[in-house]
Design a protein around this motif. Structure first.
Motif, PDB file in Angstrom:
ATOM      1  N   UNK A 263     -27.823  82.505 -18.474  1.00 56.72           N
ATOM      2  CA  UNK A 263     -27.066  81.970 -19.603  1.00 56.72           C
ATOM      3  C   UNK A 263     -25.625  81.696 -19.189  1.00 56.72           C
ATOM      4  N   UNK A 264     -25.112  82.468 -18.235  1.00 60.82           N
ATOM      5  CA  UNK A 264     -23.747  82.248 -17.758  1.00 60.82           C
ATOM      6  C   UNK A 264     -23.615  80.895 -17.071  1.00 60.82           C
ATOM      7  N   UNK A 265     -24.703  80.439 -16.443  1.00 60.87           N
ATOM      8  CA  UNK A 265     -24.683  79.141 -15.764  1.00 60.87           C
ATOM      9  C   UNK A 265     -24.455  78.027 -16.775  1.00 60.87           C
ATOM     10  N   UNK A 266     -25.189  78.067 -17.885  1.00 61.60           N
ATOM     11  CA  UNK A 266     -25.010  77.038 -18.918  1.00 61.60           C
ATOM     12  C   UNK A 266     -23.617  77.123 -19.538  1.00 61.60           C
ATOM     13  N   UNK A 267     -23.137  78.337 -19.757  1.00 58.60           N
ATOM     14  CA  UNK A 267     -21.810  78.496 -20.361  1.00 58.60           C
ATOM     15  C   UNK A 267     -20.708  77.964 -19.451  1.00 58.60           C
ATOM     16  N   UNK A 268     -20.822  78.258 -18.163  1.00 56.63           N
ATOM     17  CA  UNK A 268     -19.804  77.792 -17.210  1.00 56.63           C
ATOM     18  C   UNK A 268     -19.935  76.296 -16.962  1.00 56.63           C
ATOM     19  N   UNK A 269     -21.167  75.801 -16.942  1.00 58.64           N
ATOM     20  CA  UNK A 269     -21.401  74.378 -16.663  1.00 58.64           C
ATOM     21  C   UNK A 269     -20.919  73.482 -17.804  1.00 58.64           C
ATOM     22  N   UNK A 270     -21.006  73.967 -19.027  1.00 61.34           N
ATOM     23  CA  UNK A 270     -20.714  73.127 -20.196  1.00 61.34           C
ATOM     24  C   UNK A 270     -19.322  72.495 -20.168  1.00 61.34           C
ATOM     25  N   UNK A 271     -18.245  73.225 -19.877  1.00 62.17           N
ATOM     26  CA  UNK A 271     -16.921  72.575 -19.827  1.00 62.17           C
ATOM     27  C   UNK A 271     -16.843  71.450 -18.793  1.00 62.17           C
ATOM     28  N   UNK A 272     -17.463  71.647 -17.627  1.00 63.70           N
ATOM     29  CA  UNK A 272     -17.461  70.599 -16.600  1.00 63.70           C
ATOM     30  C   UNK A 272     -18.282  69.389 -17.049  1.00 63.70           C
ATOM     31  N   UNK A 273     -19.393  69.661 -17.718  1.00 61.82           N
ATOM     32  CA  UNK A 273     -20.236  68.564 -18.224  1.00 61.82           C
ATOM     33  C   UNK A 273     -19.487  67.771 -19.291  1.00 61.82           C
ATOM     34  N   UNK A 274     -18.725  68.476 -20.114  1.00 54.52           N
ATOM     35  CA  UNK A 274     -17.923  67.798 -21.148  1.00 54.52           C
ATOM     36  C   UNK A 274     -16.920  66.848 -20.499  1.00 54.52           C
ATOM     37  N   UNK A 275     -16.277  67.283 -19.425  1.00 55.91           N
ATOM     38  CA  UNK A 275     -15.331  66.426 -18.709  1.00 55.91           C
ATOM     39  C   UNK A 275     -16.021  65.191 -18.129  1.00 55.91           C
ATOM     40  N   UNK A 276     -17.230  65.387 -17.627  1.00 56.42           N
ATOM     41  CA  UNK A 276     -17.972  64.276 -17.023  1.00 56.42           C
ATOM     42  C   UNK A 276     -18.410  63.259 -18.076  1.00 56.42           C
ATOM     43  N   UNK A 277     -18.853  63.751 -19.220  1.00 61.17           N
ATOM     44  CA  UNK A 277     -19.414  62.868 -20.262  1.00 61.17           C
ATOM     45  C   UNK A 277     -18.408  62.508 -21.353  1.00 61.17           C
ATOM     46  N   UNK A 278     -17.135  62.782 -21.125  1.00 60.03           N
ATOM     47  CA  UNK A 278     -16.123  62.614 -22.171  1.00 60.03           C
ATOM     48  C   UNK A 278     -16.075  61.194 -22.724  1.00 60.03           C
ATOM     49  N   UNK A 279     -16.430  60.196 -21.893  1.00 56.93           N
ATOM     50  CA  UNK A 279     -16.397  58.802 -22.353  1.00 56.93           C
ATOM     51  C   UNK A 279     -17.740  58.328 -22.900  1.00 56.93           C
ATOM     52  N   UNK A 280     -18.755  59.169 -22.777  1.00 58.21           N
ATOM     53  CA  UNK A 280     -20.077  58.826 -23.300  1.00 58.21           C
ATOM     54  C   UNK A 280     -20.368  59.772 -24.466  1.00 58.21           C
ATOM     55  N   UNK A 281     -19.860  59.406 -25.633  1.00 59.14           N
ATOM     56  CA  UNK A 281     -19.917  60.291 -26.792  1.00 59.14           C
ATOM     57  C   UNK A 281     -21.358  60.642 -27.182  1.00 59.14           C
ATOM     58  N   UNK A 282     -22.251  59.681 -27.034  1.00 64.25           N
ATOM     59  CA  UNK A 282     -23.639  59.901 -27.444  1.00 64.25           C
ATOM     60  C   UNK A 282     -24.285  61.010 -26.616  1.00 64.25           C
ATOM     61  N   UNK A 283     -24.194  60.903 -25.297  1.00 66.54           N
ATOM     62  CA  UNK A 283     -24.783  61.924 -24.433  1.00 66.54           C
ATOM     63  C   UNK A 283     -24.022  63.243 -24.514  1.00 66.54           C
ATOM     64  N   UNK A 284     -22.717  63.135 -24.735  1.00 66.66           N
ATOM     65  CA  UNK A 284     -21.899  64.348 -24.854  1.00 66.66           C
ATOM     66  C   UNK A 284     -22.355  65.184 -26.050  1.00 66.66           C
ATOM     67  N   UNK A 285     -22.562  64.530 -27.172  1.00 63.85           N
ATOM     68  CA  UNK A 285     -23.021  65.238 -28.374  1.00 63.85           C
ATOM     69  C   UNK A 285     -24.407  65.837 -28.146  1.00 63.85           C
ATOM     70  N   UNK A 499     -20.928  57.663  -8.815  1.00 62.18           N
ATOM     71  CA  UNK A 499     -20.327  57.533 -10.157  1.00 62.18           C
ATOM     72  C   UNK A 499     -21.403  57.516 -11.252  1.00 62.18           C
ATOM     73  N   UNK A 500     -22.464  58.270 -11.034  1.00 68.99           N
ATOM     74  CA  UNK A 500     -23.549  58.355 -12.014  1.00 68.99           C
ATOM     75  C   UNK A 500     -23.344  59.639 -12.826  1.00 68.99           C
ATOM     76  N   UNK A 501     -22.859  59.490 -14.052  1.00 70.34           N
ATOM     77  CA  UNK A 501     -22.500  60.633 -14.883  1.00 70.34           C
ATOM     78  C   UNK A 501     -23.694  61.512 -15.223  1.00 70.34           C
ATOM     79  N   UNK A 502     -24.839  60.887 -15.492  1.00 68.69           N
ATOM     80  CA  UNK A 502     -26.017  61.666 -15.861  1.00 68.69           C
ATOM     81  C   UNK A 502     -26.506  62.534 -14.692  1.00 68.69           C
ATOM     82  N   UNK A 545     -31.403  55.286  -8.511  1.00 72.28           N
ATOM     83  CA  UNK A 545     -30.626  54.062  -8.752  1.00 72.28           C
ATOM     84  C   UNK A 545     -31.153  52.893  -7.958  1.00 72.28           C
ATOM     85  N   UNK A 546     -31.462  53.172  -6.680  1.00 70.35           N
ATOM     86  CA  UNK A 546     -31.969  52.130  -5.793  1.00 70.35           C
ATOM     87  C   UNK A 546     -33.282  51.582  -6.328  1.00 70.35           C
ATOM     88  N   UNK A 547     -34.125  52.522  -6.812  1.00 68.11           N
ATOM     89  CA  UNK A 547     -35.426  52.122  -7.340  1.00 68.11           C
ATOM     90  C   UNK A 547     -35.251  51.297  -8.599  1.00 68.11           C
TER      91      UNK A 547
END
Length: 556
Positions: A263-285, A499-502, A545-547
């Protein structure tokens, strides 16, 4: 000269340089620790180490770049010949086919280690529950699985051996099913070579064959994380229905319940994921909502389960185990330099400073962790950390080296300390894996080892209990944990480069999980098994991506 300058300015070249510079640092520091016992001895040693780091970096970068250019040239020449087209034939392939292939490849190992490999925490979980007053170990879910099969064997089949054999069949079927699902997902990419390599990896790679019947929580956790990662990525790429979200949440909760500290992994990962998806509101939510629901449900269920068995999870001592190692190394090497006041404080927090130094082992913190006086530490945590800070400032190299030594197996590919950890009840087995059967109960409650293929069992034990795998040229690196740290780091850097946010979301979760292993008491294969089994998924995402571009070009 202009061509060289052009290469140096390439964004790709900079990423390659950064990656191999990090790896070169690890090579040099790891070698110093393993050979000399210290990372730094003198100023001259620092200069020489820097020279070696630069030299190795240049060699690795030149090799990497040259191989990469050669592969690009071959791909361009064969571009029109080797394009793969996804057609109706692909739909005829069934995951059942892959399941059967994997399961059949595992049967010889099942027979060799019949009825099961009851080692690591599994033996303690079963023994403590049945013979020590219904004592539950974390995680609750895994303890229930082990004890259910053991009880089935004793109470219904009149044989604990048969009960644990059924456990092996259950866990092997569970993992084979998930691996087959992973291969099916990879197959959808149209990359037959990647599908075939992934199938071979899951079916015959010894770690996968052996872990499938070992009683450690890391196995089921690894299987659930494969499904979670695949479904999470699909959520970011596709339009999910309500049922898809429910399934993802259920898998996420089960994943956390199978390894509590995850559970600590998800908690720690979430702030970094928010920074990555900050411009993609749909996926961020989407991610924030799913993660918060999973974490809240997990905490509610886990608390209820612990309350139902009147068990409190007090693992604070695990978080300060790096300090127990550092102080033990300090007393071991510099006892004569310590003041009487420092010795008294060390004894206050770690019971006995002389004994602490005596039981110190550089590659594992279990012994020194057992010396922590948790009551004294928790009575005034600020004072404890203040004292640790003072010792750390006074002896910084010792503190850093103690941490690097304990984690060396995770970041130094030639490490030979991670596979020298042994179980006190089976001292004859000192290797990368614990391939023995824990002694539990008597008569019909005893799990009796009865190998049907003893020669195969002896082969695997010689490879991974006596470390004979290290005699295999080149291929031995596949069994070194550090190899998978390099892959995890490369996966993160590649997703950033593309530069693939997902993909960055997935790469962040993998990297943070591996980073969390650096806080454990030792470098051990089972802790990073979840990373090992997800390597084909990383490769699948790296080529996606290549595929996708080819699919759009050829309209299939």
């Amino acid at each position: 000269m202009d061509k060289v300058i052009g290469i140096i300015k390439e964004r790709k070249f900079k990423y390659i340089c950064f990656f191999w510079f990090i790896i070169s640092i690890q090579f040099v520091i790891g070698s110093n620790l393993q050979v000399k016992g210290q990372s730094i001895e003198s100023f001259q040693d620092v200069v020489f180490s820097l020279f070696k780091i630069i030299f190795l970096s240049v060699i690795f970068v030149m090799l990497h770049y040259s191989i990469m250019k050669l592969i690009e040239k071959i791909k361009n020449q064969n571009n029109n010949k080797d394009l793969l087209v996804i057609n109706d034939k692909l739909k005829k392939h069934s995951w059942l086919k892959y399941f059967l292939i994997i399961a059949l490849c595992w049967i010889p190992v099942l027979l060799a280690f019949y009825p099961a490999i009851v080692s690591y925490d599994g033996g303690y979980q079963i023994r403590d529950f049945f013979f020590r007053g219904n004592m539950y170990h974390h995680p609750f879910l895994i303890t229930v699985i082990y004890t259910t099969f053991y009880a089935l064997g004793v109470n219904v089949l009149n044989s604990a051996t048969l009960g644990m054999f059924l456990f092996s069949v259950f866990q092997m079927s569970f993992m084979a099913f998930i691996f087959a699902y992973a291969v099916k997902i990879i197959e959808e990419s149209g990359k037959k070579w990647l599908r075939n390599i992934s199938l071979i990896f899951y079916a015959i790679f010894p770690y996968n064959q052996l872990f499938s019947m070992i009683t450690t929580k890391d196995v089921i956790f690894a299987g659930l994380m494969i499904v979670f990662i695949i479904k999470l990525y699909k959520m970011l790429e596709e339009k999910y229905k309500a049922g898809d979200y429910i399934f993802l949440i259920i898998i996420g909760v089960l994943m956390l319940l199978s390894r509590n500290n995850s559970v600590l992994v998800l908690k720690v990962a979430l702030p970094f994921i928010i920074l990555v998806l900050i411009k993609n509101k749909k996926n961020l939510i989407k991610v924030i909502s799913v993660f918060l629901i999973i974490i809240c449900l997990y905490q509610t269920i886990n608390k209820s389960l612990n309350t139902s068995v009147d068990k409190k999870n007090d693992e604070g001592y695990l978080r300060i185990s790096p300090f127990s190692q550092a102080v033990a190394k300090l007393v071991n090497e510099k006892e004569n330099e310590l003041t009487e006041m420092e010795k008294e404080k060390i004894t206050y927090y770690f019971k006995d400073y002389k004994k602490l130094a005596k039981i110190y082992k550089s590659n594992i913190a279990d012994n020194t962790t057992g010396m922590i006086n948790n009551k004294n530490v928790m009575s005034d945590k600020n004072e404890f950390f203040k004292f640790m800070w003072q010792l750390g400032k006074k002896y910084p190299v010792i503190f850093v080296d103690s941490f690097l030594n304990t984690t060396r197996g995770y970041w130094y590919i030639n490490d030979n300390s991670f596979n020298k950890i042994w179980n006190e009840e089976h001292p004859e087995t000192m290797g990368a894996l614990e391939l023995f059967c824990f002694k539990i109960g008597k008569e019909n409650g005893e799990v009796v080892e009865a190998s049907k293929l003893p020669k195969l069992k002896q082969l695997y034990q010689s490879l991974f209990c006596q470390n004979k795998y290290q005699d295999i040229p080149v291929l031995y690196i596949l069994f070194q944990p550090a190899t998978y740290f390099y892959i995890t780091l490369a996966n993160l850097l590649y997703s950033i480069y593309k530069r693939d946010k997902n993909k960055q979301v997935i790469a962040i979760i993998f990297f943070i999980y591996f980073a969390s292993c650096f806080l454990t008491n030792c470098a051990i294969v089972r802790y990073i098994y979840v990373i090992i089994v997800n390597v084909p998924i990383m490769a699948y995402l790296a080529t996606k991506n290549e595929i996708k571009g080819e699919c759009e070009k050829w309209n299939y």
